[in-house]
Design a protein around this motif. Sequence first.
Motif, mmCIF file in Angstrom:
data_model
loop_
_atom_site.group_PDB
_atom_site.id
_atom_site.type_symbol
_atom_site.label_atom_id
_atom_site.label_comp_id
_atom_site.label_asym_id
_atom_site.label_seq_id
_atom_site.Cartn_x
_atom_site.Cartn_y
_atom_site.Cartn_z
ATOM 1 N N PRO A 131 0.814 -1.217 0.000
ATOM 2 C CA PRO A 131 0.000 0.000 0.000
ATOM 3 C C PRO A 131 0.848 1.268 0.000
ATOM 4 C CG PRO A 131 -0.906 -1.587 1.537
ATOM 5 C CD PRO A 131 0.416 -2.148 1.089
ATOM 6 N N ILE A 132 0.395 2.268 -0.762
ATOM 7 C CA ILE A 132 1.087 3.555 -0.786
ATOM 8 C C ILE A 132 0.541 4.484 0.288
ATOM 9 C CG2 ILE A 132 1.699 3.366 -3.218
ATOM 10 C CD1 ILE A 132 -0.628 5.213 -3.881
ATOM 11 N N GLY A 133 -0.475 4.045 0.989
ATOM 12 C CA GLY A 133 -1.061 4.840 2.062
ATOM 13 C C GLY A 133 -2.055 4.032 2.855
ATOM 14 N N ALA A 134 -3.203 3.763 2.255
ATOM 15 C CA ALA A 134 -4.271 3.041 2.945
ATOM 16 C C ALA A 134 -3.940 1.555 3.046
ATOM 17 C CB ALA A 134 -5.587 3.234 2.199
ATOM 18 N N VAL A 135 -3.813 1.057 4.262
ATOM 19 C CA VAL A 135 -3.474 -0.348 4.470
ATOM 20 C C VAL A 135 -4.548 -1.263 3.902
ATOM 21 C CG1 VAL A 135 -3.034 -2.108 6.232
ATOM 22 C CG2 VAL A 135 -2.090 0.183 6.506
ATOM 23 N N GLU A 183 0.282 12.766 -0.639
ATOM 24 C CA GLU A 183 -0.316 11.847 0.322
ATOM 25 C C GLU A 183 -1.446 11.024 -0.309
ATOM 26 O OE1 GLU A 183 0.742 11.921 4.317
ATOM 27 O OE2 GLU A 183 2.043 11.725 2.567
ATOM 28 N N LEU A 184 -1.209 10.478 -1.478
ATOM 29 C CA LEU A 184 -2.224 9.713 -2.186
ATOM 30 C C LEU A 184 -2.742 8.544 -1.339
ATOM 31 C CD1 LEU A 184 -0.632 9.664 -5.745
ATOM 32 C CD2 LEU A 184 -2.776 10.783 -5.101
ATOM 33 N N THR A 202 -5.146 9.927 4.645
ATOM 34 C CA THR A 202 -6.170 10.784 5.245
ATOM 35 C C THR A 202 -6.133 12.203 4.686
ATOM 36 O OG1 THR A 202 -6.089 9.491 7.293
ATOM 37 C CG2 THR A 202 -7.069 11.689 7.419
ATOM 38 N N TYR A 203 -4.934 12.751 4.501
ATOM 39 C CA TYR A 203 -4.810 14.138 4.063
ATOM 40 C C TYR A 203 -4.426 14.241 2.588
ATOM 41 C CZ TYR A 203 -5.040 14.995 9.056
ATOM 42 O OH TYR A 203 -5.453 15.031 10.365
ATOM 43 N N GLU A 204 -4.940 13.318 1.787
ATOM 44 C CA GLU A 204 -4.688 13.350 0.347
ATOM 45 C C GLU A 204 -5.070 14.715 -0.231
ATOM 46 O OE1 GLU A 204 -5.766 9.979 -2.377
ATOM 47 O OE2 GLU A 204 -7.223 11.434 -3.119
ATOM 48 N N ARG A 209 4.107 18.910 2.893
ATOM 49 C CA ARG A 209 4.491 17.727 3.653
ATOM 50 C C ARG A 209 4.010 16.467 2.942
ATOM 51 N NH1 ARG A 209 3.077 19.276 9.988
ATOM 52 N NH2 ARG A 209 4.468 21.084 10.144
ATOM 53 N N GLY A 210 4.640 15.352 3.297
ATOM 54 C CA GLY A 210 4.180 14.056 2.816
ATOM 55 C C GLY A 210 4.812 13.628 1.505
#
Length: 284
Positions: free
Chosen positions: A15-19, A194-195, A198-200, A220-221
């Motif tokens: 995952p690139i963010g969301a597990v 932040e793809l 939460t803060y995409e 950030r991110g």
Amino acid sequence: MTESAPGLLLLAATPIGAVADASPRLRAALRDADVVAAEDTRRLSRLTTALAVEPTGRVVSYHEHNESRRTPELVEALVGGATVLVVTDAGMPSVSDPGYRLVAAAVDAGVRVSAVPGPSAVLTALAVSGLPVDRFCFEGFLPRKGGERARALAELAGERRTLVFFEAPHRLAATLHALAEAFGVERRGAVCRELTKTYEEVVRGGLADLVAWAEAGEVRGEVTLVVEGAPAAAAASVDELVGQVQQRAADGLRLKDAVAEVAGTHGVSKRELYDAVLAARTRP
């Protein structure tokens, strides 16, 4: 053709963010592989904990600093019949991440190579960018030094395909400024931050607008940058472009860089244009 060895090299996208984007195949591969080669074993531990998966095989580190040293050891395990799983911190291994050396070595050894597909920052950013996605090229990280970056962008100034870059947040403003100088302030782009997290955030606009946005506050991110390809240029002869090269050189650009920039913009041969510029210098 060499016969495949009994082992299997698996490259698995994480995952690139969301597990929750982790696939059932990724869970099974993490659990069942004989060896799990991870870019960061601590991040792997956090991932397996989140997925409620316990690797049954040996876990080893596999990153840019030990890739050359560890590759022969992993190939030996593959040739001996092991299933080796490669995972990086996010996305698909060997795409701006460790993995290529091991794939090449495994292929040379006759080992089967396969993949567990999944999340990709490159494809996700393209999909949400609002820019053409029928033809694109991935350029990874641009050089950090200003001169090297300018030369790389000069080579890309005439690229018609949509361009995708990775960039560190603290270098984003400088990179966007360099892109605006090389491609023009009106060229469209999208900063994808932040793809899947939460803060995409996806910020779209001309490169000048994106520079102003990046300079207005702290970015950030994880950042993936998508830039529109060059518009179709009116056909021009090499001789007609000599003056443009001479003007850029007079403004302080190195001759080779000036040639690369003009040739890329107009889709002509750099060698032919360079020769025409040198020929023009010898004319009375």
